[in-house]
Design a protein around this motif. Structure first.
Motif, PDB file in Angstrom:
ATOM      1  N   PRO A   1       6.766  19.582 -10.846  1.00  7.57           N
ATOM      2  CA  PRO A   1       7.467  19.524 -12.134  1.00  7.57           C
ATOM      3  C   PRO A   1       8.110  18.157 -12.351  1.00  7.57           C
ATOM      4  O   PRO A   1       8.435  17.452 -11.400  1.00  7.57           O
ATOM      5  N   ARG A   2       8.284  17.796 -13.590  1.00  9.58           N
ATOM      6  CA  ARG A   2       8.891  16.517 -13.914  1.00  9.58           C
ATOM      7  C   ARG A   2      10.343  16.463 -13.445  1.00  9.58           C
ATOM      8  O   ARG A   2      11.093  17.409 -13.609  1.00  9.58           O
ATOM      9  N   ASP A   3      10.737  15.361 -12.893  1.00  6.94           N
ATOM     10  CA  ASP A   3      12.120  15.121 -12.510  1.00  6.94           C
ATOM     11  C   ASP A   3      12.809  14.477 -13.703  1.00  6.94           C
ATOM     12  O   ASP A   3      12.579  13.308 -14.012  1.00  6.94           O
ATOM     13  N   LEU A   4      13.661  15.247 -14.405  1.00  7.83           N
ATOM     14  CA  LEU A   4      14.257  14.745 -15.632  1.00  7.83           C
ATOM     15  C   LEU A   4      15.440  13.817 -15.395  1.00  7.83           C
ATOM     16  O   LEU A   4      15.905  13.161 -16.325  1.00  7.83           O
ATOM     17  N   GLY A   5      15.957  13.784 -14.197  1.00 11.93           N
ATOM     18  CA  GLY A   5      17.070  12.898 -13.904  1.00 11.93           C
ATOM     19  C   GLY A   5      18.311  13.254 -14.705  1.00 11.93           C
ATOM     20  O   GLY A   5      18.592  14.406 -14.960  1.00 11.93           O
ATOM     21  N   THR A   6      19.055  12.250 -15.131  1.00  9.01           N
ATOM     22  CA  THR A   6      20.305  12.478 -15.859  1.00  9.01           C
ATOM     23  C   THR A   6      20.219  12.099 -17.331  1.00  9.01           C
ATOM     24  O   THR A   6      21.204  12.150 -18.040  1.00  9.01           O
ATOM     25  N   GLN A   7      19.072  11.677 -17.774  1.00  8.74           N
ATOM     26  CA  GLN A   7      18.903  11.269 -19.158  1.00  8.74           C
ATOM     27  C   GLN A   7      18.323  12.408 -19.991  1.00  8.74           C
ATOM     28  O   GLN A   7      17.710  13.324 -19.475  1.00  8.74           O
ATOM     29  N   GLY A   8      18.536  12.300 -21.298  1.00  7.94           N
ATOM     30  CA  GLY A   8      17.980  13.292 -22.201  1.00  7.94           C
ATOM     31  C   GLY A   8      16.487  13.094 -22.394  1.00  7.94           C
ATOM     32  O   GLY A   8      15.894  12.141 -21.892  1.00  7.94           O
ATOM     33  N   ASP A   9      15.872  14.006 -23.125  1.00 11.43           N
ATOM     34  CA  ASP A   9      14.431  13.961 -23.372  1.00 11.43           C
ATOM     35  C   ASP A   9      14.201  14.264 -24.854  1.00 11.43           C
ATOM     36  O   ASP A   9      14.323  15.410 -25.277  1.00 11.43           O
ATOM     37  N   PRO A  10      13.880  13.252 -25.665  1.00  9.39           N
ATOM     38  CA  PRO A  10      13.710  13.457 -27.109  1.00  9.39           C
ATOM     39  C   PRO A  10      12.665  14.520 -27.452  1.00  9.39           C
ATOM     40  O   PRO A  10      12.843  15.281 -28.409  1.00  9.39           O
ATOM     41  N   ALA A  11      11.575  14.576 -26.697  1.00 10.96           N
ATOM     42  CA  ALA A  11      10.518  15.557 -26.999  1.00 10.96           C
ATOM     43  C   ALA A  11      11.025  16.984 -26.793  1.00 10.96           C
ATOM     44  O   ALA A  11      10.739  17.880 -27.589  1.00 10.96           O
TER      45      ALA A  11
END
Length: 293
Positions: free
Chosen positions: A138-148
């Motif tokens: 799975p994608r590691d989203l880290g601490t930033q947002g995701d516009p999509a």
């Protein structure tokens, strides 16, 4: 004579054992693999639904299976494979209806549940290429947002209010969700999992799925929390987000108490959760695959 196999009791006992162990598999990556949680599929690629997702997640985590493919012994043979000697099968449940004439001579449709046995592709030798491949991490989203993902959740049509108040909830009276700022979460993955949980609650509204629960107010609350928890995991998994919640003692208490009182409760909850997940993806469509910086 051997006692009759009780499908509902078997499913309930399996799920309770995982909860009491403190490591339910839908809350962590697969044991012994480098992959993340993935929706289990049949030999033909069709995804399992409802309670069978949980049951196969449990078995994959317990035995360290990496492949998401499952099949019967016969299906494995038809594909040119052979289940290895000594391998143990896993239980899945098939649901359907049958027609029976009642005491008034009127035909009625009645539901049934029948258990059957499947094996993971990791237990089978000689399958065609692709069946034993590891599932994608799975994608590691880290601490930033995701516009999509922000766009995907916005497409569900439930207004989201963001304030500094450290609470996440869905308010039925206003049909709005409140979320703390994403910057206050440990990771973006956790943020979107919480958001999916609250969006699942929103599907119970009369103009959406009109989901109703029976029992006392406490029992209704517990049942709804179970549905929202399961739906959240189903949704985030399908979006490619690794579920990352820590277990909540309150949730565990509700789960175990409710399941012990009614061994069909988890199956009904899984069905409702699947309906909530389906509604969300029908409304917003599939989120596009993309990399997150």
């Amino acid at each position: 004579m051997a006692p009759k196999f009780d499908v509902y009791a078997h499913v309930t006992d399996t799920i309770i054992a995982e909860i009491e162990a403190g490591t339910p598999p839908w809350r962590k990556p697969w044991t012994g693999s480098a992959s993340g949680i993935a929706l289990p599929t049949r030999h033909n690629g069709e995804e399992y639904r409802g309670i069978n997702i949980l049951m196969l997640w449990v078995m994959a985590a317990k035995h360290g299976y990496v492949s998401s493919r499952w099949m019967t012994y016969k299906q494995a043979q038809e594909l040119g494979g052979q289940v290895r000697k000594g391998e143990t099968s896993s239980t899945v449940v098939k649901y359907g209806t049958f027609t029976r004439e009642n005491e008034l001579g009127i035909e009625e449709e009645l539901p049934y549940a029948r258990a059957y046995r499947v094996f993971n592709a990791d237990q089978i030798d000689g399958l065609p290429d692709g069946f034993n491949a590891t599932v994608n991490r799975p994608r590691d989203l880290g601490t930033q947002g995701d516009p999509a993902l922000d766009t995907w959740f916005a497409a569900l049509g439930v207004p989201i209010d963001t304030t500094d108040k450290p609470e996440a909830y869905y308010r039925p009276s206003t049909d709005r969700i409140h979320m703390p700022p994403i910057a206050t979460f440990e990771s973006a993955a956790r943020y979107f999992e919480v958001l999916a949980h609250e969006q699942a609650h929103a599907t119970k509204a009369q103009r959406r799925l009109d989901r109703q629960h029976t029992g006392t107010s406490q029992e209704r609350y517990a049942k709804e929390e179970i549905v929202a928890e399961l739906a959240s995991v189903m949704v985030t998994c399908r979006l490619g987000i690794q579920p990352a919640f820590d277990q909540s003692a309150a949730y565990l208490d509700h789960w175990i108490d409710l399941l012990r009182q009614d061994n069909r409760a988890i199956i009904r909850a899984a069905s409702m959760a699947q309906a909530a997940c389906d509604w969300m993806f029908e409304k917003a469509g599939d989120a596009p695959a993309h990399e997150i910086e």
